[in-house]
Design an enzyme around this catalytic site. Structure first.
Site, PDB file in Angstrom:
ATOM      1  N   VAL A 105       0.819  -1.214   0.000  1.00 56.87           N
ATOM      2  CA  VAL A 105       0.000   0.000   0.000  1.00 56.87           C
ATOM      3  C   VAL A 105       0.851   1.262   0.000  1.00 56.87           C
ATOM      4  CG1 VAL A 105      -1.937  -1.141   1.168  1.00 56.87           C
ATOM      5  CG2 VAL A 105      -0.175  -0.005   2.542  1.00 56.87           C
ATOM      6  N   HIS A 121      -4.824  -3.819  -2.159  1.00 53.98           N
ATOM      7  CA  HIS A 121      -5.182  -3.424  -0.793  1.00 53.98           C
ATOM      8  C   HIS A 121      -5.218  -1.916  -0.603  1.00 53.98           C
ATOM      9  CE1 HIS A 121      -3.558  -7.631   0.498  1.00 53.98           C
ATOM     10  NE2 HIS A 121      -4.785  -7.687  -0.012  1.00 53.98           N
ATOM     11  N   CYS A 129     -13.523   9.290   2.251  1.00 54.58           N
ATOM     12  CA  CYS A 129     -14.596   9.492   3.216  1.00 54.58           C
ATOM     13  C   CYS A 129     -15.026   8.134   3.766  1.00 54.58           C
ATOM     14  CB  CYS A 129     -15.769  10.190   2.545  1.00 54.58           C
ATOM     15  SG  CYS A 129     -17.268  10.290   3.567  1.00 54.58           S
ATOM     16  N   ALA A 236      13.956  -9.891  -3.144  1.00 52.52           N
ATOM     17  CA  ALA A 236      13.324  -9.413  -4.368  1.00 52.52           C
ATOM     18  C   ALA A 236      14.255  -8.499  -5.154  1.00 52.52           C
ATOM     19  CB  ALA A 236      12.016  -8.692  -4.032  1.00 52.52           C
TER      20      ALA A 236
END
Length: 260
Positions: A105, A121, A129, A236
């Site tokens: 995220v 996600h 809101c 990675a």
């Protein structure tokens, strides 16, 4: 430690018309972003992450939840993409189509320059809101003196992080696009994910079941490992850099330029 693809998989990657890459927390951890359950430090040690990431927790104590996310946002804003992020940007120029699906995220893929990113996600740097779900601009948030900024849309609304909490469903269009990529791709790379969180964990399996080659990049074995055509054990950043370099060399030696 084996870092590179075997000849058969390298040829399949070089011929691939559509590559899907799924990334997880291990990708972000290398940039200094704590994994979700490692984010409990200082005054937050007495809380479980699950107690701070649910609609019920926000309804009960929005100030506490907002403050926790503000501290996490500060960490994310200071993070920078690593070599693995930049390798995926290059991979995008070496294959006809790249679908980059992430469980992270932090927006680091976009910061590195990746274009087609599907955020399963959400994104911690965005807000919305809590009643209408409509996005709230950074300008509105900066202009608020409230502990939890109010929503500009409804009187009882509050700003909340635009992330998927426990008990919430993933954004429908994003999940549908990710599933479509899994079905359509002919080469799939799973990088830095434990392959435990659903429904993301099912995407590489879906790709495999539809005929794609499957490569896992992870320092440790995961539930996906027995199903992969090849497991590349390493970080990675390390493995993706080597893999993309290997593909670049193959295309150069075979006289192929970037496929755009």
């Amino acid at each position: 430690m084996q870092l590179l693809l075997n000849d058969d998989l390298l040829a399949r990657l070089a011929r691939a018309r559509h590559v899907m890459v799924l990334t997880g927390a291990g990708m972000s951890a290398e940039s200094g972003v704590p994994t979700f359950r490692d984010a409990q430090t200082g005054i937050w040690e007495k809380f479980r992450a699950e107690d701070l990431a649910t609609p019920e927790a926000f309804a009960t104590n929005p100030e506490r939840v907002w403050q926790w996310y503000e501290e996490r946002r500060a960490v994310v804003r200071s993070a920078r993409p690593h070599r693995g992020h930049h390798a995926l940007v290059e991979l995008e120029s070496l294959v006809p189509v790249l679908s980059l699906v992430t469980q992270n995220v932090d927006g680091l893929h976009q910061l590195a320059g990746s274009k087609n990113v599907l955020e399963l996600h959400g994104n911690i740097l965005r807000s919305k809101c809590h009643i209408t779900g409509r996005p709230i601009s950074a300008e509105w948030l900066e202009g608020s003196a409230h502990t939890v900024p109010p929503s500009p849309y409804v009187s009882r609304g509050l700003a909340r992080p635009d992330v998927v909490w426990f008990g919430e469903v993933l954004p429908r269009k994003t999940l549908e696009a990710a599933m479509k990529a899994a079905v359509d791709c002919d080469f799939c790379i799973s990088a830095g994910t434990t392959s435990l969180v659903q429904p993301a964990a099912s995407l590489p399996v879906m790709a495999l079941e539809n005929g794609a080659a499957l490569v896992e990049i992870n320092p440790l074995e995961t539930p996906l490992s027995p199903h992969a055509h090849q497991c590349l054990r390493g970080t990675a950043s390390e493995v993706l850099t080597g893999l993309v370099g290997q593909l670049r060399s193959w295309k150069h030696d075979s006289g192929q330029g970037p496929q755009l």
